[in-house]
Design a protein around this motif. Structure first.
Motif, short mmCIF file in Angstrom:
data_model
loop_
_atom_site.label_atom_id
_atom_site.label_comp_id
_atom_site.label_asym_id
_atom_site.label_seq_id
_atom_site.Cartn_x
_atom_site.Cartn_y
_atom_site.Cartn_z
N ASP A 223 5.46 1.21 7.67
CA ASP A 223 4.51 1.78 8.63
C ASP A 223 3.18 1.04 8.66
OD1 ASP A 223 4.36 3.70 10.64
OD2 ASP A 223 3.17 5.05 9.40
N THR A 224 3.18 -0.24 8.40
CA THR A 224 1.96 -1.03 8.30
C THR A 224 1.08 -0.89 9.54
OG1 THR A 224 3.30 -2.63 7.08
CG2 THR A 224 1.08 -3.33 7.72
N TYR A 225 1.68 -0.92 10.71
CA TYR A 225 0.94 -0.82 11.96
C TYR A 225 1.19 0.51 12.68
CZ TYR A 225 -0.11 -5.70 11.23
OH TYR A 225 -0.56 -6.89 10.69
N GLY A 226 1.67 1.51 11.93
CA GLY A 226 1.89 2.83 12.51
C GLY A 226 3.05 2.91 13.47
N VAL A 243 19.06 6.40 8.74
CA VAL A 243 17.66 5.97 8.69
C VAL A 243 17.18 6.03 7.25
CG1 VAL A 243 15.31 6.40 9.50
CG2 VAL A 243 17.26 6.88 11.02
N ASP A 244 16.63 4.93 6.76
CA ASP A 244 16.05 4.89 5.42
C ASP A 244 14.64 5.48 5.47
OD1 ASP A 244 18.32 3.37 5.09
OD2 ASP A 244 17.30 1.62 4.25
N ALA A 245 14.28 6.21 4.43
CA ALA A 245 12.93 6.75 4.33
C ALA A 245 12.63 7.04 2.87
CB ALA A 245 12.78 8.02 5.17
N SER A 246 11.34 7.16 2.57
CA SER A 246 10.90 7.35 1.20
C SER A 246 10.07 8.62 1.10
CB SER A 246 10.07 6.14 0.76
OG SER A 246 9.55 6.32 -0.53
N ALA A 247 10.47 9.52 0.23
CA ALA A 247 9.75 10.78 0.08
C ALA A 247 8.27 10.53 -0.21
CB ALA A 247 10.37 11.60 -1.05
N GLY A 248 7.41 11.16 0.55
CA GLY A 248 5.99 10.99 0.37
C GLY A 248 5.44 9.68 0.87
N GLY A 249 6.29 8.84 1.47
CA GLY A 249 5.83 7.52 1.95
C GLY A 249 5.57 6.53 0.84
N LEU A 250 6.21 6.74 -0.32
CA LEU A 250 6.00 5.84 -1.46
C LEU A 250 6.60 4.46 -1.17
CD1 LEU A 250 7.03 8.24 -4.37
CD2 LEU A 250 4.70 7.58 -3.71
N GLY A 251 5.98 3.45 -1.77
CA GLY A 251 6.64 2.14 -1.81
C GLY A 251 5.99 1.08 -0.96
N GLY A 252 6.49 -0.11 -1.17
CA GLY A 252 6.06 -1.30 -0.46
C GLY A 252 7.05 -2.38 -0.80
N CYS A 253 6.57 -3.53 -1.18
CA CYS A 253 7.47 -4.59 -1.64
C CYS A 253 6.69 -5.48 -2.59
CB CYS A 253 8.01 -5.40 -0.46
SG CYS A 253 9.06 -6.77 -0.98
N PRO A 254 7.14 -5.63 -3.85
CA PRO A 254 6.38 -6.40 -4.81
C PRO A 254 6.31 -7.89 -4.50
CG PRO A 254 8.49 -5.73 -5.75
CD PRO A 254 8.34 -5.01 -4.44
N TYR A 255 7.19 -8.37 -3.60
CA TYR A 255 7.21 -9.79 -3.29
C TYR A 255 6.62 -10.11 -1.92
CZ TYR A 255 10.15 -9.97 -7.38
OH TYR A 255 10.62 -9.85 -8.66
N LYS A 257 3.08 -9.03 -0.25
CA LYS A 257 1.88 -8.24 -0.50
C LYS A 257 1.36 -7.55 0.76
CE LYS A 257 2.01 -9.34 -4.78
NZ LYS A 257 2.58 -8.37 -5.71
N SER A 258 1.77 -8.01 1.95
CA SER A 258 1.33 -7.36 3.18
C SER A 258 2.18 -6.15 3.53
CB SER A 258 1.36 -8.36 4.35
OG SER A 258 2.64 -8.93 4.48
N ALA A 259 3.20 -5.86 2.73
CA ALA A 259 4.07 -4.72 3.01
C ALA A 259 3.43 -3.44 2.48
CB ALA A 259 5.43 -4.93 2.35
N THR A 260 3.19 -2.50 3.38
CA THR A 260 2.68 -1.20 2.96
C THR A 260 3.85 -0.24 2.83
OG1 THR A 260 2.22 -0.70 5.26
CG2 THR A 260 0.41 -1.57 3.96
N GLY A 261 3.54 1.04 2.78
CA GLY A 261 4.55 2.03 2.44
C GLY A 261 5.68 2.17 3.43
N ASN A 262 6.79 2.67 2.91
CA ASN A 262 7.93 2.99 3.74
C ASN A 262 7.61 4.16 4.67
OD1 ASN A 262 10.24 1.36 2.51
ND2 ASN A 262 9.43 2.38 0.71
N LEU A 263 8.44 4.32 5.68
CA LEU A 263 8.41 5.53 6.49
C LEU A 263 8.57 6.74 5.58
CD1 LEU A 263 8.65 7.20 9.11
CD2 LEU A 263 11.07 6.54 9.19
N ALA A 264 7.66 7.71 5.69
CA ALA A 264 7.74 8.90 4.86
C ALA A 264 8.88 9.80 5.33
CB ALA A 264 6.42 9.67 4.92
N THR A 265 9.68 10.25 4.39
CA THR A 265 10.82 11.11 4.73
C THR A 265 10.37 12.37 5.44
OG1 THR A 265 11.89 10.27 2.72
CG2 THR A 265 12.92 12.14 3.82
N GLU A 266 9.26 12.95 5.01
CA GLU A 266 8.76 14.18 5.64
C GLU A 266 8.37 13.94 7.09
OE1 GLU A 266 8.27 14.26 1.30
OE2 GLU A 266 7.60 12.85 2.84
N ASP A 267 7.73 12.81 7.37
CA ASP A 267 7.34 12.51 8.75
C ASP A 267 8.58 12.33 9.62
OD1 ASP A 267 4.89 12.50 7.50
OD2 ASP A 267 4.44 10.39 7.90
N LEU A 268 9.60 11.68 9.05
CA LEU A 268 10.86 11.51 9.76
C LEU A 268 11.52 12.85 10.04
CD1 LEU A 268 13.26 9.78 10.82
CD2 LEU A 268 14.07 9.70 8.45
#
Length: 317
Positions: A223-226, A243-255, A257-268
């Motif tokens: 959701d970097t750019y909404g 559809v993949d999603a992450s509870a609470g919008g946790l996560g990014g990508c360690p490799y 650095k411009s990757a912000t959080g995943n789509l939040a499961t609750e928002d989905l």
């Protein structure tokens, strides 16, 4: 909003009746944390997600601890959750050794992780795209021979921080290679969150034209750019039901650095419930779970829906 705090349901034509949420918070979400989360907290997180109605929960990753130290406890965690009834617990494996470790613990839903771009393949796997695909081929073959189900993740499907926009034919080539080696499904990753809905539709159409059926495709938006929900809606219009999603919008990508959080499961779930699309998820329980995990991590949840609803939840956080 209805009196019970849920979205008003107004179905839209041409959308799936049901969507399977592939929950990635326990793996993709926690792998990017600076502090290591205790194993028992991770196990409780998975159990609470299952109690909220999620039936596919990616549990952990059997990578070398040197590369992802936050998931170094895979051998300890998986036995604590593997007996959850009615829940599939996929695990990520990077190579034959990772597959050995997963199979020894009884895991039979396996995921491999490839890249659509050369730059990210080098950063993430220290290989070219073709070398990485060649490494995964025997892993997929052996997992299938053991009766496993294999998901092929493909990162950088829409844009790459080093290479810029990624041409659809380049993505299709890697996707068809994963399918040809025996993957049961694909997950198209917008790793740095730059995709827009038209790009999503164009890639899905190109994959169909190359012989990849829509029911073998899942989408994984950041959701970097909404744009994550808008991109998900475009995928739903195309017929995608995973559809993949992450509870609470946790996560990014360690490799990346411009990757912000995943789509939040609750928002989905909020959007899907509003569209009358069945997920089997209890939104109140899910919000309580993510609020609980946010408290364990020591910071507010990034999910807008969690922030909006958690103060209304009478359950103990």
């Amino acid at each position: 909003m209805t009196a019970d705090g849920l979205p008003m349901t107004v179905p839209a034509p041409g959308l799936p009746a049901r969507v399977r949420i592939h929950e990635v918070g326990a793996r993709d979400g926690l792998q990017n944390e600076k502090a290591t989360v205790p194993t028992e907290v991770k196990a409780e997180f998975v159990r609470r997600l299952a109690e909220a109605g999620l039936t596919t929960i990616e549990a952990t990753s059997f990578v070398h601890p040197k590369w992802v130290p936050q998931l170094a406890d895979a051998e300890q965690l998986y036995p604590l959750v593997r007996d959850l009834e009615g829940v599939e617990l996929p695990v990520l494996v990077p190579n034959d050794r990772g597959l050995d470790r997963a199979l020894a613990l009884g895991a039979r839903r396996i995921a491999v992780f490839a890249s659509a771009t050369e730059s990210f393949a080098r950063a993430n796997l220290n290989r070219t795209v073709d070398e990485a695909l060649a490494m995964f081929a025997p892993v997929v073959s052996r997992a299938k021979a053991e009766g496993g189900h294999v998901r092929g993740y493909l990162s950088m499907c829409f844009g790459d921080p080093w290479e810029g926009p990624v041409p659809a034919p380049q993505v299709v080539r890697a996707c068809t290679a994963l399918m040809d080696m025996g993957c049961d499904e694909l997950s198209l990753g917008d790793t740095i969150g730059v995709a827009t809905p038209g790009q999503v539709t164009a890639l899905l159409t190109a994959l169909n034209e190359a012989g990849v059926a829509t029911d073998r495709i899942g989408v994984h938006f950041h959701d970097t750019y909404g744009q994550a929900l808008a991109n998900t809606y475009a995928a739903l219009q195309h017929g995608v039901t995973t559809v993949d999603a992450s509870a609470g919008g946790l996560g990014g990508c360690p490799y990346a650095k411009s990757a912000t959080g995943n789509l939040a499961t609750e928002d989905l779930v909020w959007m899907l419930q509003g569209l009358g699309i069945d997920t089997g998820v209890d939104l109140g329980r899910l919000v309580a779970t993510s609020a609980w995990m946010a408290d364990r991590l020591g910071r507010p949840s990034p999910s807008r829906t969690v922030r909006a609803l958690s103060h209304k939840d009478p359950q103990e956080q």
